[in-house]
Write an enzyme that holds these catalytic residues in place. Structure first.
Site, mmCIF file in Angstrom:
data_model
loop_
_atom_site.group_PDB
_atom_site.id
_atom_site.type_symbol
_atom_site.label_atom_id
_atom_site.label_comp_id
_atom_site.label_asym_id
_atom_site.label_seq_id
_atom_site.Cartn_x
_atom_site.Cartn_y
_atom_site.Cartn_z
ATOM 1 N N ASN A 165 0.620 -1.168 0.092
ATOM 2 C CA ASN A 165 0.086 -0.106 -0.006
ATOM 3 C C ASN A 165 0.834 1.312 0.108
ATOM 4 O O ASN A 165 0.365 2.271 -0.531
ATOM 5 C CB ASN A 165 -1.079 -0.124 1.102
ATOM 6 N N GLU B 25 5.653 -4.130 11.675
ATOM 7 C CA GLU B 25 4.255 -3.292 11.726
ATOM 8 C C GLU B 25 3.379 -3.813 10.804
ATOM 9 O O GLU B 25 3.340 -3.902 9.814
ATOM 10 C CB GLU B 25 5.002 -1.771 11.040
ATOM 11 N N CYS C 72 -2.981 0.812 6.927
ATOM 12 C CA CYS C 72 -2.980 0.227 8.291
ATOM 13 C C CYS C 72 -3.736 1.202 9.227
ATOM 14 O O CYS C 72 -4.213 0.555 10.292
ATOM 15 C CB CYS C 72 -1.655 -0.033 8.742
#
Ligand SMILES: NC(=O)C1=CN([C@@H]2O[C@H](COP(=O)(O)OP(=O)(O)OC[C@H]3O[C@@H](n4cnc5c(N)ncnc54)[C@H](OP(=O)(O)O)[C@@H]3O)[C@@H](O)[C@H]2O)C=CC1
Ligand SMILES: O=C(O)[C@H](O)COP(=O)(O)O
Length: 496
Positions: free
Chosen positions: A169, A264, A298
């Site tokens: 992304n 992450e 996210c």
């Protein structure tokens, strides 16, 4: 245009090459991996399917190059990073074009990602010069029983070879958020880009190549994560892994050896709305937080927990804004663009269908064409629905009506994720209490969750990650402390 001008050498025929030892090469596998344009659903680009042998060679070169790089003065490392940042920004247009074609990111946001990445690299150079130029001086007589006979000097030293794996992304930005800190700290870096986003990453790597970094210091290995991922993450030549992505990160952390990990991972960012909140502000933030890049962040708002007394008014305001979102191709800079893959679209559809069966209120009609899903607000979502807990990574925002603040905090904390959250209220005292009670790495007060600005600490609790990102924290994470102790025959006290 992608693959032309200064980028001509990175492609041969219709397949982009991989980067090793300061050169662009074809893989001996003779195979390529197709990158599917999410909008047209046809092959847009091809990249090399690298072999294990090639990974071995890259690791060897990275190890050799790192030894020399660690002896390169800090100011010189910073100078090269500034140069790479400038080249990257100069070539923002072809790189942004790749982002539009590979991951269907809206045109303007694609340019923003590249510019933001250049700024991130420059900031790494500046921050590295500041924090790596300093160490500590400790004396022994502060610990009971000791005279002042020992002087301890500490400094930060590189870890060695850093393996960087970013997600689709933000392929460029989340790659440089690992490359910049690793290089300024004296490490070498091996990048395994996401397949969707790989070509944008290869262009970005060419900018580092043009800046003149030493051979072998940066490499970029392409191929499907499912095929070469395990070989890379379990490779004995790797001294640190910095990963951003989904649950894959959980399995990597179980398989990786004894190396520092920066993970992450996913999130289910909650947006808690109190009765006194400015509902126009909340609605604007739900739109920006929940629907920008079609919810594929996210840090997207992934569940709204609103007090029942203001829920009708809020839903009405959000619906009015949803109606104005432009849906269509990324080239036309639409707000809502096709999601990254067919399987992702199917997954999102599955969540919508589940919510429908269990009685959620569809504020808009569910509509999908190929990978393009129209924005959808789901009201009256209940905890028995999958959408209440799962991360859609798409343009669907569920609303759960709550009757107390405690109910909101309870829902947020019952999630296995703990990335970010936000709370909207005019009462700062309540906001602080709620922020403290939310089990997430960051809580935003009166704004939607966000990772940036990129020097802020960024971390997830529980299944959302290990360690903390943000430029300063990443530089520290990619170093170790080394001490040298000077032992004196007799105590010595510094006089004024
Ligand atoms: N917390 C954070 O900072 C962020 C978290 N995310 C999370 O990322 C997810 C979406 O991104 P997505 O790219 O789909 O995530 P994935 O976890 O599917 O992929 C992330 C990266 O891992 C690679 N990979 C896949 N399998 C392996 C393996 N076995 N070993 C090593 N690497 C592997 C992928 O390569 P390939 O593409 O070739 O499969 C890709 O480069 C969401 O859950 C989102 O929340 C996203 C951005 C930021
Ligand atoms: O993957 C993500 O969601 C990005 O890291 C988000 O960055 P941003 O919140 O600063 O846009």
């Amino acid at each position: 245009m992608a693959g032309s001008g200064v980028f001509e050498e990175i492609i041969e025929g219709d397949v982009f090459k991989y980067y090793t030892d300061g050169e662009w090469k074809k893989s001996a596998s003779g195979k390529s991996v197709a990158i599917i344009n999410p909008t047209t659903r046809t092959t847009q680009y091809k990249v090399q399917a690298c072999t294990q042998e090639e990974v071995n060679k890259v690791m060897e070169s990275a190890k050799i190059a790192q030894k020399q790089w660690a002896k390169t003065p800090l100011w010189k490392r910073a100078e090269l990073l500034h140069k790479a940042a400038a080249i990257l920004k100069e070539h923002k247009a072809p790189i942004a074009e790749c982002l539009v074609k590979e991951i269907a990111k809206p045109a303007k946001d694609s340019v923003t990602e590249v510019v933001r990445s250049g700024d991130l690299i420059s900031y790494c150079a500046e921050e590295g010069v500041r924090i790596l130029g300093e160490g500590k001086f400790l004396v022994s007589d502060s610990f009971p029983g000791n005279e002042r006979t020992k002087y301890c000097l500490t400094s930060k030293i590189p870890l060695g070879v850093v393996l960087a794996i970013p997600p689709f992304n933000y392929p460029v930005n989340l790659a440089v958020s690992k490359i910049g800190p690793a290089l300024i700290a004296g490490n070498s870096l091996v990048l395994k880009p996401p397949t969707q986003g790989a070509v944008a990453c290869l262009h970005m790597v060419q900018c580092f190549n043009l800046a003149g970094f030493p051979k072998g210091l940066i490499s970029c290995i392409t191929g499907k994560g499912s095929e070469i991922g395990d070989f890379l993450t379990m490779h004995p030549g790797v001294n640190c892994i910095s990963f951003t992505g989904g649950d894959t990160g959980i399995s990597i952390s179980k398989k990786a050896g004894m190396v520092p990990l920066q993970m992450e991972l996913g999130g289910k960012d909650a947006c808690i709305v109190l009765e006194d909140a400015d509902l126009d502000l909340v609605a604007a933030n739900i739109i920006k937080g929940g629907f920008s890049y079609s919810g594929q962040r996210c840090t997207a708002v992934k569940v709204v927990l609103v007090m029942e007394s203001v829920a009708d008014a809020l839903v009405e305001k959000v619906n009015a804004k949803v109606a104005k979102l432009k849906v269509g191709p990324p080239e036309e800079d639409c707000d809502i663009t096709p999601v990254v893959s067919e399987s992702s679209a199917n997954f999102i559809e599955g969540l919508a269908k589940d919510a429908k069966t269990k009685g959620a209120t569809f504020c808009q009609e569910y509509k999908r064409e190929g990978n393009l899903i129209w924005p959808l607000l789901l009201d009256n979502v209940r905890p028995d629905m999958r959408i209440a807990w799962e991360e859609p990574f798409g343009p669907i925002v569920p609303v759960i009506r709550i009757n107390s603040i405690e109910e909101g905090i309870h829902h947020c904390n019952a999630s296995n994720f703990g990335l970010q959250g936000c709370v909207f209220t005019k009462d700062i005292n309540k906001a602080i209490l709620i922020s403290d009670a939310m089990e997430t790495g960051t809580v935003q007060i009166n704004s939607a969750p966000a990772r940036g600005p990129d020097h802020f600490p960024f971390q997830g609790l529980k299944d959302s990650g290990i360690g903390s990102q943000g430029i300063t924290n990443s530089i520290s994470m990619m170093t170790k402390i080394k001490s040298t102790v000077i032992n004196l025959p007799t105590p010595s006290y510094t006089m004024g």
